[in-house]
Design a protein around this motif. Structure first.
Motif, PDB file in Angstrom:
ATOM      1  N   SER A  62       8.982  76.460   5.200  1.00 36.10           N
ATOM      2  CA  SER A  62       8.989  75.275   6.123  1.00 36.10           C
ATOM      3  C   SER A  62       7.740  75.251   6.546  1.00 36.10           C
ATOM      4  CB  SER A  62       9.888  75.623   7.425  1.00 36.10           C
ATOM      5  OG  SER A  62       9.808  74.495   8.061  1.00 36.10           O
ATOM      6  N   ARG A  63       6.951  73.996   6.401  1.00 36.78           N
ATOM      7  CA  ARG A  63       5.620  73.630   6.861  1.00 36.78           C
ATOM      8  C   ARG A  63       5.720  72.451   7.947  1.00 36.78           C
ATOM      9  NH1 ARG A  63       2.379  70.159   2.597  1.00 36.78           N
ATOM     10  NH2 ARG A  63       4.076  69.052   1.636  1.00 36.78           N
ATOM     11  N   LEU A  64       6.928  71.911   8.257  1.00 38.27           N
ATOM     12  CA  LEU A  64       6.937  71.074   9.688  1.00 38.27           C
ATOM     13  C   LEU A  64       8.376  71.461  10.257  1.00 38.27           C
ATOM     14  CD1 LEU A  64       8.954  68.217   9.268  1.00 38.27           C
ATOM     15  CD2 LEU A  64       7.780  68.361   7.130  1.00 38.27           C
ATOM     16  N   PHE A  65       8.333  71.142  11.670  1.00 39.01           N
ATOM     17  CA  PHE A  65       9.335  71.390  12.510  1.00 39.01           C
ATOM     18  C   PHE A  65       9.634  70.209  13.319  1.00 39.01           C
ATOM     19  CE2 PHE A  65       7.732  72.772  16.614  1.00 39.01           C
ATOM     20  CZ  PHE A  65       6.629  73.560  16.035  1.00 39.01           C
ATOM     21  N   THR A  66      10.659  69.711  13.494  1.00 40.35           N
ATOM     22  CA  THR A  66      11.029  68.357  14.260  1.00 40.35           C
ATOM     23  C   THR A  66      11.971  68.866  15.399  1.00 40.35           C
ATOM     24  OG1 THR A  66      11.246  67.311  12.127  1.00 40.35           O
ATOM     25  CG2 THR A  66      11.801  66.077  14.254  1.00 40.35           C
ATOM     26  N   VAL A  67      11.563  68.404  16.548  1.00 43.39           N
ATOM     27  CA  VAL A  67      12.180  68.776  18.007  1.00 43.39           C
ATOM     28  C   VAL A  67      12.946  67.331  18.247  1.00 43.39           C
ATOM     29  CG1 VAL A  67      12.019  69.718  20.309  1.00 43.39           C
ATOM     30  CG2 VAL A  67      10.685  70.319  18.500  1.00 43.39           C
ATOM     31  N   VAL A  68      14.160  67.643  18.660  1.00 45.25           N
ATOM     32  CA  VAL A  68      15.028  66.410  18.684  1.00 45.25           C
ATOM     33  C   VAL A  68      16.026  66.595  19.838  1.00 45.25           C
ATOM     34  CG1 VAL A  68      16.924  65.016  17.674  1.00 45.25           C
ATOM     35  CG2 VAL A  68      15.352  66.341  16.289  1.00 45.25           C
ATOM     36  N   GLY A 106      16.290  63.390   5.439  1.00 45.71           N
ATOM     37  CA  GLY A 106      15.143  63.280   4.418  1.00 45.71           C
ATOM     38  C   GLY A 106      13.876  64.118   4.752  1.00 45.71           C
ATOM     39  N   LEU A 107      13.842  64.518   5.774  1.00 48.15           N
ATOM     40  CA  LEU A 107      12.405  65.111   6.612  1.00 48.15           C
ATOM     41  C   LEU A 107      11.869  66.418   5.775  1.00 48.15           C
ATOM     42  CD1 LEU A 107      10.082  63.646   8.073  1.00 48.15           C
ATOM     43  CD2 LEU A 107      11.251  64.875   9.983  1.00 48.15           C
ATOM     44  N   GLY A 108      12.947  67.344   5.591  1.00 44.83           N
ATOM     45  CA  GLY A 108      12.568  68.511   5.230  1.00 44.83           C
ATOM     46  C   GLY A 108      12.165  69.157   6.324  1.00 44.83           C
ATOM     47  N   HIS A 142      24.150  62.049   5.242  1.00 45.13           N
ATOM     48  CA  HIS A 142      22.706  61.356   4.362  1.00 45.13           C
ATOM     49  C   HIS A 142      22.073  62.353   3.533  1.00 45.13           C
ATOM     50  CE1 HIS A 142      22.807  57.864   6.644  1.00 45.13           C
ATOM     51  NE2 HIS A 142      23.019  58.259   7.654  1.00 45.13           N
ATOM     52  N   GLY A 143      23.022  63.223   2.880  1.00 47.39           N
ATOM     53  CA  GLY A 143      22.517  64.009   1.971  1.00 47.39           C
ATOM     54  C   GLY A 143      21.834  65.523   2.250  1.00 47.39           C
ATOM     55  N   MET A 144      21.928  66.001   3.500  1.00 43.07           N
ATOM     56  CA  MET A 144      21.615  67.423   3.671  1.00 43.07           C
ATOM     57  C   MET A 144      22.761  68.253   3.133  1.00 43.07           C
ATOM     58  SD  MET A 144      20.253  69.322   6.899  1.00 43.07           S
ATOM     59  CE  MET A 144      18.588  68.371   7.187  1.00 43.07           C
TER      60      MET A 144
END
Ligand code: SAH
Length: 259
Positions: free
Chosen positions: A139-145, A161-163, A185-187
């Motif tokens: 993993s080269r990115l993380f999203t905080v939600v 879709g972000l990965g 949505h496809g995960m």
């Protein structure tokens, strides 16, 4: 007229006194008034802020002893009376902490304000459960939600879709629409998910399942707030003391090969 005091918004970290910064400790030591939250490290506050009046403005989900406008009014009122006010917040003041609203309120009132960043639970709670948010090849990115309100369809679509790794705060109540929405949505249903409750406390607990089973697993385990949810292949790396180095390396290679 009394000379106006100052306001310092202090990030208190995820609840462990050891994760308070040196700057945070210094601000507390010279505070006259400390307004603190439920998730701020408050157990040793009287030692850390020996000269201060301590005011609990903590919010628990669904129950707000003092509302946001009331907190802002109280900060301004104490500063106007000449106090050095510390507003101690959990984690980092600018991550879902309404810190920027409190800074604006000070600006509007003409009161000097500064912000001391803190160690956010978004990063620290996964770390204390052994989960790295990034790992080369995995993993080269993380999203905080924020899961405070359910995500919209376009947001779910983007996120799926972000990965990389997804970190959700305040997400226990909205876990079902999140887990089902990401799959819609496809995960992949086998995407690993970890929920870490009450990080850095003696009650810290991690529940691990995958996207297809996490809602049931969380319900069976009786998962409750506060908790940080981590969705992503990095969960498979959950570095725990009982794994040997060789096994960990093999795991990392296996997970990287999947990605
Ligand atoms: N500003 C804070 C976040 C405030 S929102 C920060 O930067 O950490 C509150 C949410 O943070 C909680 O609902 C939970 O998702 C998370 N949280 C904060 N402290 C936590 C802890 N010790 N253990 C687990 N989750 C925590």
């Amino acid at each position: 007229m009394t000379e106006a005091g100052t306001v310092t918004l202090v990030g208190g970290g995820p609840g462990d006194e050891g994760l308070l910064t040196v700057a945070a400790t210094a601000a507390l030591r010279s505070a006259d008034v400390v307004l603190y939250d439920r998730l701020a490290p408050h157990s040793v506050l009287s030692e850390l802020a020996p000269h201060a009046t301590l005011i609990n403005v903590g919010k628990t989900p669904g129950h707000h002893p003092i509302d946001q406008a009331g907190i802002e009014a109280e900060i301004v009122q104490h500063a106007r009376a000449g106090a050095n006010v510390v507003r101690l917040k959990g984690g980092d003041p600018y991550i879902f902490g309404r810190g920027s609203e409190e800074v604006l309120a000070c600006h509007r009132a003409g009161i000097p304000v500064r912000v001391i960043p803190g160690v956010t639970s978004a990063v620290a709670v996964p770390a204390t459960a052994g989960i790295p948010l990034t790992h080369r090849g995995v993993s080269r990115l993380f999203t905080v939600v924020s899961g405070h309100v359910p995500l919209t369809e376009p947001e779910l679509e983007h996120l799926a879709g972000l990965g990389g790794t997804i970190v959700v705060l305040m997400g226990v109540g909205t876990l079902p629409p999140l887990a089902f929405g990401l799959q819609r949505h496809g995960m992949e249903a086998d995407m690993p998910v970890a929920i870490i409750e009450r990080g850095f406390s003696p009650q810290q607990r991690t529940t691990i399942a995958d996207l297809g089973t996490i809602v049931q697993a969380a319900s069976l385990a009786g998962v409750s707030s506060p908790a940080v949810i981590v969705i992503g292949r990095v969960v498979e790396l959950a570095f725990s003391g009982d794994l040997g180095a060789t096994e960990l390396m093999q795991r990392a290679e296996r997970v990287a090969a999947l990605g």
